[in-house]
Enzyme design. Sequence first.
Site, PDB file in Angstrom:
ATOM      1  CG  HIS A 297      40.110  55.020   9.817  1.00 20.49           C
ATOM      2  ND1 HIS A 297      41.464  54.757   9.818  1.00 20.49           N
ATOM      3  CD2 HIS A 297      39.637  54.550   8.630  1.00 20.49           C
ATOM      4  CE1 HIS A 297      41.794  54.161   8.687  1.00 20.49           C
ATOM      5  NE2 HIS A 297      40.712  54.013   7.949  1.00 20.49           N
TER       6      HIS A 297
ATOM      7  CG  HIS B  92      35.927  47.241   8.603  1.00 17.52           C
ATOM      8  ND1 HIS B  92      35.311  47.601   7.413  1.00 17.52           N
ATOM      9  CD2 HIS B  92      37.261  47.449   8.415  1.00 17.52           C
ATOM     10  CE1 HIS B  92      36.225  48.009   6.550  1.00 17.52           C
ATOM     11  NE2 HIS B  92      37.417  47.929   7.133  1.00 17.52           N
TER      12      HIS B  92
END
Length: 403
Positions: free
Chosen positions: A229, A309
Amino acid sequence: MSSQASKDHLEGQKPPLLVDDHSVATVRDSKILVLLRGLPGSGKTTLAKAIEQKYKDTSRLISADEHQIKPAVRSSSGSDYSKLDDELTTCFEKREATLVILDDTHHDRERLDKLFDMANMYHFAVVILEPKTPWRLDCAQLKDRNHWKLSLEELKNLRPTLEKELLPLYFGWFLAKRDEDGMRKTSHEFLEQLGNLKAFKKRLLPYGCEDKQKLDLLKYFAKSPNILHCTAKYCDYGKVLGSEEYAQQEAVKKAYSKGYTLHISALFATPKTVGAQVELQPDQLLVWPADAEKEVMPKDTFPKGSRAHITLGTAADIQDVQTGIDLLEFIKLQQSGKDGEHLGDLTGAVAGKVSYYDNGMWLLNLSRKLEVKSIFSGYYGKPGVSVPLRGSKKGILNQCQIM
């Protein structure tokens, strides 16, 4: 109100996973547990059946009503859920559906925690939906609408447990299962090629390896998030200042359960983490907190979204939050005019130029950006849930070997 305006208003009341084409396609490629939450008679079953019908080929609807579980304060800690849980476990284990819809009040935190644990065990992302009906918290109306014939007093006792929004550990974009599998393979290929690079083998000291040793990066980065995620906002279940305000933002409400495509421009490895740099698009930046970068580097200034990220893996005893800090360190060096030393090229799915920034910091600028589908939702389970990377059953033991 015109018929078209009325239709648009009704569509606006439905979650994106019901009305947005890209979201529907993303859900079909994902593993999601949808929890319907709300008072009896508020419209949960109608919403649950609409979702089941939309995804009739890949979904499974499980209802507490069918198991004769009467909504009551603290009723969920007893044995009345045993048969429902057996049905849910069988559904997960036999892979009967990739979209599991659970229709219940979900007012009890202990009960919810058990469901979050089950979702983690079987690698399902969680989406919590509540009906948007005007009467959803009106106990006087619900008294006549609920089929359990709950009294006004019983409904009023239940309402406080459902009035406050359930906040997650964090909000973020959760990768669709197919794209997550592909991303894990990409991560493995990146680490294998990087580890075999001659320039890398000559710079092992920051990773705790001496000369004439070989470093197995797949073992070194022993942990990986349970579901890949990109975190948007860390809330700590509402304990972080500003979490409730964030959850109430119109952009966040509209984004919840919506499908997004994330664009990955680079992969990077440091002695602490391995991750993917995400380039957020304008619609994704709408739900990106203005202080996300300042949270971890208060003295520095970065463009909004710089910290975005995907954590692909971490070394032992390193928390996932470190990945975003490592990424900002790369960007900080680039802002100061340091682009790194070009020390090689990778091929295949991870084709691109490899640059070295000292202190064991390696960055791969991808020749072609990767695109992965994701669903914007929340992670509601326990912190620190991770899975071992391939080839690392016992952590990082024997990560360095004599060549």
